[in-house]
Every structure is written in C-alpha cells, then in structure tokens.
Scaffold this motif. Structure first.
Motif, PDB file in Angstrom:
ATOM      1  N   ARG A   1     -52.255  25.357  -1.822  1.00 44.81           N
ATOM      2  CA  ARG A   1     -52.739  23.944  -1.364  1.00 44.81           C
ATOM      3  C   ARG A   1     -53.409  23.037  -2.659  1.00 44.81           C
ATOM      4  NH1 ARG A   1     -53.200  22.609   3.913  1.00 44.81           N
ATOM      5  NH2 ARG A   1     -53.459  20.535   3.133  1.00 44.81           N
ATOM      6  N   LEU A   2     -54.051  23.877  -3.453  1.00 43.14           N
ATOM      7  CA  LEU A   2     -54.773  23.211  -4.480  1.00 43.14           C
ATOM      8  C   LEU A   2     -53.719  22.834  -5.531  1.00 43.14           C
ATOM      9  CD1 LEU A   2     -57.656  22.793  -5.686  1.00 43.14           C
ATOM     10  CD2 LEU A   2     -57.303  24.948  -7.020  1.00 43.14           C
ATOM     11  N   LEU A   3     -52.411  23.266  -5.524  1.00 43.09           N
ATOM     12  CA  LEU A   3     -51.632  22.938  -6.314  1.00 43.09           C
ATOM     13  C   LEU A   3     -50.624  21.789  -5.789  1.00 43.09           C
ATOM     14  CD1 LEU A   3     -50.397  26.241  -7.864  1.00 43.09           C
ATOM     15  CD2 LEU A   3     -51.738  24.608  -8.926  1.00 43.09           C
ATOM     16  N   ARG A   4     -51.077  21.337  -4.453  1.00 42.53           N
ATOM     17  CA  ARG A   4     -50.540  20.196  -3.907  1.00 42.53           C
ATOM     18  C   ARG A   4     -49.005  20.752  -3.287  1.00 42.53           C
ATOM     19  NH1 ARG A   4     -51.347  14.517  -6.577  1.00 42.53           N
ATOM     20  NH2 ARG A   4     -50.338  14.019  -4.525  1.00 42.53           N
ATOM     21  N   GLN A   5     -48.900  22.022  -2.739  1.00 40.57           N
ATOM     22  CA  GLN A   5     -47.748  22.313  -2.087  1.00 40.57           C
ATOM     23  C   GLN A   5     -47.909  21.870  -0.586  1.00 40.57           C
ATOM     24  OE1 GLN A   5     -45.147  23.984  -4.279  1.00 40.57           O
ATOM     25  NE2 GLN A   5     -46.721  22.893  -5.533  1.00 40.57           N
ATOM     26  N   SER A   6     -46.773  22.050   0.138  1.00 41.50           N
ATOM     27  CA  SER A   6     -47.087  21.600   1.368  1.00 41.50           C
ATOM     28  C   SER A   6     -47.761  22.808   2.348  1.00 41.50           C
ATOM     29  CB  SER A   6     -45.415  21.354   2.203  1.00 41.50           C
ATOM     30  OG  SER A   6     -44.937  22.615   2.331  1.00 41.50           O
ATOM     31  N   ALA A   7     -48.143  22.002   3.549  1.00 35.88           N
ATOM     32  CA  ALA A   7     -49.412  23.101   4.281  1.00 35.88           C
ATOM     33  C   ALA A   7     -48.260  23.993   4.818  1.00 35.88           C
ATOM     34  CB  ALA A   7     -49.792  22.188   5.368  1.00 35.88           C
ATOM     35  N   ALA A   8     -47.098  23.592   5.432  1.00 31.46           N
ATOM     36  CA  ALA A   8     -46.439  24.641   6.231  1.00 31.46           C
ATOM     37  C   ALA A   8     -45.829  25.809   4.997  1.00 31.46           C
ATOM     38  CB  ALA A   8     -45.164  23.769   6.576  1.00 31.46           C
ATOM     39  N   ILE A   9     -45.504  25.402   3.996  1.00 29.26           N
ATOM     40  CA  ILE A   9     -45.013  26.477   2.926  1.00 29.26           C
ATOM     41  C   ILE A   9     -46.161  27.188   2.613  1.00 29.26           C
ATOM     42  CG2 ILE A   9     -44.115  26.925   0.658  1.00 29.26           C
ATOM     43  CD1 ILE A   9     -42.376  24.356   0.835  1.00 29.26           C
ATOM     44  N   SER A  10     -47.354  26.471   2.309  1.00 33.28           N
ATOM     45  CA  SER A  10     -48.623  27.397   1.745  1.00 33.28           C
ATOM     46  C   SER A  10     -49.138  28.408   2.808  1.00 33.28           C
ATOM     47  CB  SER A  10     -49.789  26.477   1.599  1.00 33.28           C
ATOM     48  OG  SER A  10     -49.155  25.549   0.545  1.00 33.28           O
ATOM     49  N   SER A  11     -49.031  27.969   4.236  1.00 31.04           N
ATOM     50  CA  SER A  11     -49.496  28.977   5.227  1.00 31.04           C
ATOM     51  C   SER A  11     -48.575  30.257   5.414  1.00 31.04           C
ATOM     52  CB  SER A  11     -49.600  28.222   6.502  1.00 31.04           C
ATOM     53  OG  SER A  11     -49.653  29.161   7.519  1.00 31.04           O
ATOM     54  N   VAL A  12     -47.271  30.006   5.266  1.00 32.75           N
ATOM     55  CA  VAL A  12     -46.446  30.995   5.454  1.00 32.75           C
ATOM     56  C   VAL A  12     -46.444  32.001   4.100  1.00 32.75           C
ATOM     57  CG1 VAL A  12     -43.920  31.855   5.825  1.00 32.75           C
ATOM     58  CG2 VAL A  12     -44.918  29.881   6.931  1.00 32.75           C
TER      59      VAL A  12
END
Length: 488
Positions: free
Chosen positions: A140-151
């Motif tokens: 998330r800190l690297l600005r990846q999407s929330a859905a991808i980061s969670s999984v």
C-alpha cells in the motif's frame, strides 16, 4: 595457329602445421562445449524443476481469479524477488570460492564454506522476515491497489517457510555445482515438482483453498527438496569435501560476509530491476490487467531464462576451475563457447515466443482482455528473451572470476540511472503504459550487456589467474600452487 594452354600450377598444399592448429582448435572447442553442457544440461533441468514450482502455483491461482493471480505475481516478483535475489546472491559467493578451490585441488574447505554460507543466509532470512509479515502495508505504501495488497499480504505470510528454504538451498547447490555433482540434484528436484503439481490440483483446484492453500503447498514442496538435498550431502558421497559440521563455520565470518555481500549486491541489482518494473506497472490505471499481463510475460521469460541460468552456472564453474588451476587461456575459451552456445539457443526461444505470442497467455487465464494485453507485449518479450540468453552468461563469468563488486556499479548505472527513469517516462509521461515501462527496462539491459562485453574483450586473463591464486591462498590455507600455464 598458336594454342593457349589451360594448364595451371597446382595451388600449394597447406602447411601441415596449419592443419594441425585448425584441428587442435576445433578439438578444444568441442571439448569445452562438452564440458559446459555436462554442467549446464543438468543445471538447466534443475532450474526448470525449481522454477516450475512457482509456475505451477501461478497457473492454478490464475484460474481462481484475476486479483489472486496479480497478488501472487506481485509477491513472487516483489517480496520473494527481493528475498530470492538477496539469498541467491549471498550463496553465490561460493561459486567463486568453491570453484577456484576445486580447480586448485583444495576441496577440504568446501564443507566449511557451505556451512559459513548457511549461517549468513539464515541470519539474512531472519532479517527479511518482517518483509513477509508486513507485505500488505508495504505494498500500500508503494501505491499498489487495496485489493491486490490485501490478498498478497495473506499469501506472503503463509510463504515464510519458503524464505528459510531458500537460505539452505542456494549454498548447497553451489557446493554441488563447483564439484560438477549436478545430475543427482536434478533427480532430487524432479520429485518435489511432481508432488507440487498433484498437491496444487488437490488443495487449490479440487478443495478450493485458494491462495492460502497454494502457499502451504509451496512450503511443503520446497522443504521436501531441502530434505532430499541434505540427505545426499551427509550420506557419504563427499568424503573429502564434507567431514561433518564444524565450529570453523563461525570463524572469519566478517570476511566471508563481505564477499557474500559483494555477490548479493551484484545479483540483487539485476533481480530487483524486474521487481521495480512490477511496482511501476502496479501504479498504472487498471493495474489488475496490466500487472497480470506483465506477470504472464515474465513467467515465460523466466522459463526460457533457465537455459541461460544453466550456462551462467556452467561458465561460472568452468572459469573458476580454470583460473584456480592457473589456465587463463582455457578460461577465456570457456567464455567464448558459453556465450555463443547460449545465444544460439536463445534465438530459438525468441522465434518460438514470436510464433506463440497470441496462444501462450491462455495457459494462465481465460479472460479475453488479459489475453489481448499480454499478446501486445509479445514482441518485447521476444527481444527480452534473446537479450537474456547472453546477459546471464556474462554475469556468470563475473562470478567465476570474482568481479562482483565492479559489475555491481555497472548494474547501478545501467538499470537504475538509465533503465528505470526511461521506463517511468515512457510508461507515465508518454502514456505508453506497460509497453513503455518494458521498453525502458530493455534499454537498461542492452546498455549493461554492451558494457560487460567490452569488459570481457579487454580482460587480461593471465592477471585474473594470479588474482585467483591470491584468493585461494587467503581462503584455503596457503598451499603452493603451480605457475600459470600460458599454453592452456
């Protein structure tokens, strides 16, 4: 009428010495090619088996969903890519030390070398543990999407046992490769792969346990591989090189850490380059499609890269062995044969990638949009495959000769001061998206390969043989070595 004679004096026969020289050169080329293939062939099969563990995981997860495929690909490319690169680099110090020690006939220290490397790599794994546990907020800190980061965070936490498996795997493989004990390792690697495919079918496809099930299956497969390798090591097959665990493994760790870090920095800068590309792609609009397309291409690229990795290992062993034995001309011949052979094989893979660019994405996904985006990258994928049939071989020469520190500076300049800035401009400013980012990556790799070729062309191999002798004296106990054989 005068008649004109058509008789001509016969051409002078070639000197016997010339024929002998030509025949001798061809024989040396054939012999060296055979030596390279005897190492490269099994290593290629071993690398394919180990690579297919991740490949099979991605293939099964890709049919769970687009977000799941993107998440697993990000973990494999970013989180495990960071750890994999660092631990592989730390373990690669053994390629220089073990290879040159074997060439000089000093196998007695190999067991101590591998134990020192285990100590360093396991300590590094502990330091990397927070990266696995905090994957989601890091992405998330690297600005990846929330859905991808969670999984991805959930998947990474369950992959922690694989982190420690890498720390054991890489040093022991370098130990085997330096002594050309590679066929047994290939057989050892094939059995866990078969189990991995079967378990993925059962746990992920049939029982529907998704990314967590895929991670657990990966853990089991990797530790089956490690257990088999350790059993072979301690089973009595290396009476001189392995005499049991020793407290010497904890001696002189400071100097060993320095050499390991030099190897790690060189290889990490190469592997993290692709990690940075994945992060850039993840910042684009519609990241699920863009990351998925890039990840599918990288999976295929990595698959073909296994051949070049085989020659990377083979030329590293051959160069280290020949320099350790004070045969500089033989080391130079190994470089020429390895680069030429790997490039020829790479050309075949390049043509195959061009021919199958519209069909190959369907192995990973049935989504039409994702298939189309992946096919658009087919031409760049083909160019990358050919380039990466040469570049890893040059890196293998650097490891065998002990040039890790110098090549690290080359990688910083080419990849991070040229390649990534161009990728960012093409991808975001000029809005070429994933295609632009890949073009920037390719430019950096081309520049790095060109510089390494210039370095090789200017190398004085007699000097490298003397440096290898000094290195063996420092690390192996000061044994008198033969003088350099100029005719070798």
């Amino acid at each position: 009428m005068a008649c004109t004679s058509k008789w001509q004096a016969p051409a002078p026969a070639p000197a016997a010495g010339t024929e002998a020289v030509g025949s001798g050169r061809r024989k040396k080329w054939r012999d060296e090619s055979g030596s390279l293939w005897r190492i490269a062939g099994p290593v290629i099969l071993t690398e394919i088996c180990q690579f297919l563990i991740g490949f099979v995981t991605a293939a099964f997860v890709g049919h769970v969903g687009k977000v799941e495929l993107a998440a697993v690909s990000v973990v494999n490319g970013v989180v495990e890519g960071l750890a994999f690169g660092l631990l592989l680099g730390m373990g690669s110090a053994l390629e220089t030390l073990c290879g040159q020690a074997v060439g000089a006939g000093q196998v007695r220290m190999l067991g101590v070398y591998v134990q020192r490397s285990w100590v360093i790599c396991l300590a590094t794994s502990l330091a990397l543990l927070p990266l696995y546990l905090l994957t989601s907020p890091a992405l998330r800190l690297l600005r990846q999407s929330a859905a991808i980061s969670s999984v991805a965070g959930r998947y990474a936490r369950w992959c922690v046992p694989q982190l420690f498996a890498y720390a054991v795997n890489f040093p022991i493989q370098k130990f085997y490769q330096a002594q050309s004990r590679v066929w047994v390792v290939t057989a050892i690697s094939a059995a866990p792969l078969a189990a991995h495919a079967l378990l993925n079918w059962l746990v992920v496809a049939r029982l529907g346990h998704g990314v967590v099930g895929a991670a657990l299956v990966g853990d089991v497969s990797w530790w089956l591989l490690i257990a088999a390798q350790l059993a072979y090591l301690v089973g009595g097959s290396f009476p001189e090189a392995w005499t049991g665990f020793s407290t010497k493994a904890f001696a002189n760790l400071g100097g060993f850490v320095k050499l390991s870090l030099a190897s790690a920095v060189m290889l990490c800068l190469e592997m993290w380059y692709y990690t940075a590309v994945l992060i850039l792609v993840g910042c684009l609009k519609n990241p699920e499609i863009q990351v998925g397309a890039i990840s599918i291409c990288m999976n295929y690229q990595l698959w073909t890269l296994m051949v070049a990795v085989g020659f990377n290992a083979a030329v590293s062993v051959r160069v280290a062995n020949e320099l350790g034995a004070n045969r500089p001309r033989a080391a130079r011949l190994s470089v020429v044969v390895a680069v030429a052979t790997s490039a020829a094989v790479g050309l075949l893979f390049t043509l195959l990638a061009l021919a199958a660019r519209k069909q190959m994405p369907r192995l990973f996904t049935g989504d039409g949009v994702l298939v189309g985006e992946t096919a658009k990258l087919g031409y760049l994928l083909a160019a990358t495959i050919f380039l990466n049939s040469i570049q890893p071989v040059l890196s293998g020469v650097a490891i065998g000769a002990g040039w890790q520190s110098s090549v690290a500076f080359v990688n910083i300049g080419c990849y991070y001061l040229v390649g990534l800035p161009i990728a960012a401009v093409f991808g975001f400013r000029l809005r070429f998206n994933a295609t632009g980012i890949w073009v920037g990556m390719l430019i950096g790799t081309i520049l790095q390969t060109a510089i390494l070729l210039v370095i090789l062309f200017r190398t004085k191999w007699q000097k490298e043989a003397m440096l290898a002798e000094e290195r063996i004296m420092i690390w192996g106990g000061g044994v008198e070595l033969p003088t350099i054989q100029e005719g070798s």
